[in-house]
Scaffold this motif. Structure first.
Motif, PDB file in Angstrom:
ATOM      1  N   PHE A   1      52.446  36.191  13.102  1.00  0.00           N
ATOM      2  CA  PHE A   1      51.512  35.406  13.928  1.00  0.00           C
ATOM      3  C   PHE A   1      51.536  33.931  13.557  1.00  0.00           C
ATOM      4  O   PHE A   1      51.593  33.056  14.432  1.00  0.00           O
ATOM      5  N   TRP A   2      51.465  33.617  12.260  1.00  0.00           N
ATOM      6  CA  TRP A   2      51.388  32.231  11.827  1.00  0.00           C
ATOM      7  C   TRP A   2      52.690  31.486  12.107  1.00  0.00           C
ATOM      8  O   TRP A   2      52.670  30.290  12.437  1.00  0.00           O
ATOM      9  N   TRP A   3      53.801  32.181  11.961  1.00  0.00           N
ATOM     10  CA  TRP A   3      55.098  31.551  12.269  1.00  0.00           C
ATOM     11  C   TRP A   3      55.144  31.176  13.748  1.00  0.00           C
ATOM     12  O   TRP A   3      55.562  30.062  14.099  1.00  0.00           O
ATOM     13  N   ASN A   4      54.702  32.078  14.602  1.00  0.00           N
ATOM     14  CA  ASN A   4      54.736  31.824  16.039  1.00  0.00           C
ATOM     15  C   ASN A   4      53.717  30.778  16.473  1.00  0.00           C
ATOM     16  O   ASN A   4      53.972  29.995  17.399  1.00  0.00           O
ATOM     17  N   LEU A   5      52.562  30.743  15.801  1.00  0.00           N
ATOM     18  CA  LEU A   5      51.572  29.704  16.099  1.00  0.00           C
ATOM     19  C   LEU A   5      52.123  28.332  15.738  1.00  0.00           C
ATOM     20  O   LEU A   5      52.010  27.377  16.520  1.00  0.00           O
ATOM     21  N   LEU A   6      52.733  28.235  14.566  1.00  0.00           N
ATOM     22  CA  LEU A   6      53.321  26.974  14.144  1.00  0.00           C
ATOM     23  C   LEU A   6      54.452  26.558  15.085  1.00  0.00           C
ATOM     24  O   LEU A   6      54.602  25.374  15.413  1.00  0.00           O
TER      25      LEU A   6
ATOM     26  N   TYR B   1      56.514  22.880  18.997  1.00  0.00           N
ATOM     27  CA  TYR B   1      57.268  22.699  20.241  1.00  0.00           C
ATOM     28  C   TYR B   1      56.493  21.834  21.234  1.00  0.00           C
ATOM     29  O   TYR B   1      57.006  20.827  21.740  1.00  0.00           O
ATOM     30  N   TYR B   2      55.237  22.235  21.532  1.00  0.00           N
ATOM     31  CA  TYR B   2      54.501  21.591  22.617  1.00  0.00           C
ATOM     32  C   TYR B   2      53.756  20.316  22.213  1.00  0.00           C
ATOM     33  O   TYR B   2      53.610  19.398  23.035  1.00  0.00           O
ATOM     34  N   LEU B   3      53.287  20.231  20.967  1.00  0.00           N
ATOM     35  CA  LEU B   3      52.480  19.079  20.567  1.00  0.00           C
ATOM     36  C   LEU B   3      53.267  17.986  19.868  1.00  0.00           C
ATOM     37  O   LEU B   3      52.848  16.821  19.857  1.00  0.00           O
TER      38      LEU B   3
ATOM     39  N   LYS C   1      66.571  24.958   9.055  1.00  0.00           N
ATOM     40  CA  LYS C   1      66.801  26.218   9.757  1.00  0.00           C
ATOM     41  C   LYS C   1      65.567  26.695  10.509  1.00  0.00           C
ATOM     42  O   LYS C   1      65.625  26.981  11.716  1.00  0.00           O
ATOM     43  N   ASN C   2      64.426  26.790   9.819  1.00  0.00           N
ATOM     44  CA  ASN C   2      63.206  27.295  10.456  1.00  0.00           C
ATOM     45  C   ASN C   2      62.706  26.371  11.561  1.00  0.00           C
ATOM     46  O   ASN C   2      62.224  26.832  12.597  1.00  0.00           O
ATOM     47  N   ILE C   3      62.823  25.066  11.346  1.00  0.00           N
ATOM     48  CA  ILE C   3      62.392  24.120  12.365  1.00  0.00           C
ATOM     49  C   ILE C   3      63.224  24.270  13.620  1.00  0.00           C
ATOM     50  O   ILE C   3      62.700  24.310  14.743  1.00  0.00           O
ATOM     51  N   VAL C   4      64.540  24.371  13.444  1.00  0.00           N
ATOM     52  CA  VAL C   4      65.441  24.532  14.584  1.00  0.00           C
ATOM     53  C   VAL C   4      65.150  25.836  15.328  1.00  0.00           C
ATOM     54  O   VAL C   4      65.143  25.874  16.561  1.00  0.00           O
ATOM     55  N   MET C   5      64.873  26.902  14.574  1.00  0.00           N
ATOM     56  CA  MET C   5      64.546  28.186  15.204  1.00  0.00           C
ATOM     57  C   MET C   5      63.221  28.106  15.950  1.00  0.00           C
ATOM     58  O   MET C   5      63.073  28.641  17.048  1.00  0.00           O
ATOM     59  N   MET C   6      62.232  27.415  15.362  1.00  0.00           N
ATOM     60  CA  MET C   6      60.940  27.265  16.027  1.00  0.00           C
ATOM     61  C   MET C   6      61.061  26.480  17.332  1.00  0.00           C
ATOM     62  O   MET C   6      60.312  26.708  18.279  1.00  0.00           O
ATOM     63  N   LEU C   7      62.029  25.585  17.377  1.00  0.00           N
ATOM     64  CA  LEU C   7      62.222  24.770  18.570  1.00  0.00           C
ATOM     65  C   LEU C   7      63.063  25.467  19.634  1.00  0.00           C
ATOM     66  O   LEU C   7      63.294  24.899  20.706  1.00  0.00           O
ATOM     67  N   GLY C   8      63.520  26.693  19.330  1.00  0.00           N
ATOM     68  CA  GLY C   8      64.174  27.476  20.374  1.00  0.00           C
ATOM     69  C   GLY C   8      65.647  27.748  20.228  1.00  0.00           C
ATOM     70  O   GLY C   8      66.292  28.185  21.189  1.00  0.00           O
ATOM     71  N   ALA C   9      66.216  27.538  19.061  1.00  0.00           N
ATOM     72  CA  ALA C   9      67.642  27.807  18.881  1.00  0.00           C
ATOM     73  C   ALA C   9      67.921  29.307  18.808  1.00  0.00           C
ATOM     74  O   ALA C   9      67.169  30.059  18.184  1.00  0.00           O
ATOM     75  N   LEU C  10      68.987  29.730  19.448  1.00  0.00           N
ATOM     76  CA  LEU C  10      69.486  31.101  19.352  1.00  0.00           C
ATOM     77  C   LEU C  10      70.950  31.008  18.910  1.00  0.00           C
ATOM     78  O   LEU C  10      71.866  30.948  19.733  1.00  0.00           O
ATOM     79  N   PRO C  11      71.185  30.963  17.582  1.00  0.00           N
ATOM     80  CA  PRO C  11      72.549  30.766  17.086  1.00  0.00           C
ATOM     81  C   PRO C  11      73.451  31.969  17.340  1.00  0.00           C
ATOM     82  O   PRO C  11      73.033  33.111  17.173  1.00  0.00           O
TER      83      PRO C  11
END
Length: 274
Positions: free
Chosen positions: A49-54, A59-61, A132-142
């Motif tokens: 949950f917290w990973w997805n909230l962050l 992404y949006y803010l 890595k985590n920032i890129v994944m949070m922003l929508g990367a699908l490697p």
């Protein structure tokens, strides 16, 4: 067809000339990143949950406002026919574009907003330490580096599409900065919209002279033209529908790149065969 035959440019002296030998394999990104393994243990979809909230907040803010400013004022981004995506608000879909900028992943979020865009990316995108985590949070699908990770990758693509998101794919695979044509590409990535029975949309990047306050910019401005949705032909087999969908998207890209203003900032010429 000769990839060079699709080039079209306005009267503008190219900054330089780049020579290529294979339009399917040559890459001019020049990143030289030490690639990390993306295998069977790579987490493509986080359930915490917290990973997805962050991820949502980042992404949006944070990312979207910064990317909007950069693409608008630095890249000179203009999006044409964005209204074609309004009818796709309640479904996931796949967005296919020509790969002409190292920062191409910044474009889909601006095209699909407010729908989140996930971008199928080179493994290099998650190979930079601490990012890595920032890129994944922003929508990367490697894309996996070995076959063991393919099932998880495919499952992640299907999960994101089922969540009514956009999945952006650059089927040319390799970056040719400021290239004004459309390179040939395989139909492999078109199996996703066919299998999931969702629309495919093309977005074509072309380049125009900067005008007004930005007329002194040496680099041309970016125009992205969005197609109407393409749907699979239900009368065809999966493989045939995949090839047919690929052909329609490719034809739209070629036609659009030829019809739009498309100045040649970098010239690409094929090396003569030995």
């Amino acid at each position: 067809a000769d990839v060079g035959s699709f080039q079209r440019g306005a009267c503008m002296k190219p900054k330089k000339t780049v020579y290529y030998s294979d339009p399917l394999k040559d890459d001019f990104a020049g990143t030289n990143i030490k690639r990390k393994n993306v295998g069977h243990d790579f987490v493509f979809v986080h359930r915490d949950f917290w990973w997805n909230l962050l991820s949502f907040l980042l992404y949006y803010l944070i990312a979207v406002p910064i990317v909007w400013f950069y693409t608008k004022f630095v890249m000179g981004l203009k999006v044409e026919n964005r209204r074609a995506l309004r009818k796709l608000r309640k479904t996931g879909y796949f967005l296919y574009g020509n790969h002409t900028q190292l920062l191409d992943p910044l474009i889909p979020p601006m095209v699909t907003f407010p729908k989140k865009a996930y971008t199928v990316a080179n493994p290099d995108a998650v190979s930079i330490k601490f990012l890595k985590n920032i890129v994944m949070m922003l929508g990367a699908l490697p894309i996996p580096t070995d076959f063991s990770g393919m099932q998880r990758f495919i499952s992640a693509v299907e999960t994101r599409c089922a969540g009514k998101n956009c999945i952006a794919i650059y089927p040319e695979a390799h970056v040719w900065p400021f290239y004004t044509g459309i390179r040939p590409f395989l139909s492999t990535s078109f199996r996703y919209p066919v299998k999931l029975d969702v629309p495919a949309v093309a977005m074509v990047t072309t380049y125009r002279r900067r005008r007004g306050l930005f007329r002194f910019c040496k680099r041309p401005g970016v125009t992205v033209t969005v197609s109407e949705p393409f749907y699979r032909d239900p009368s065809l087999s999966v493989r045939a529908a995949q090839d047919e969908l690929c052909r329609r998207v490719y034809d739209f890209m070629v036609q659009t790149s030829a019809e739009k203003e498309n100045v040649e900032y970098i010239r690409y010429e094929q090396m003569p065969s030995a």
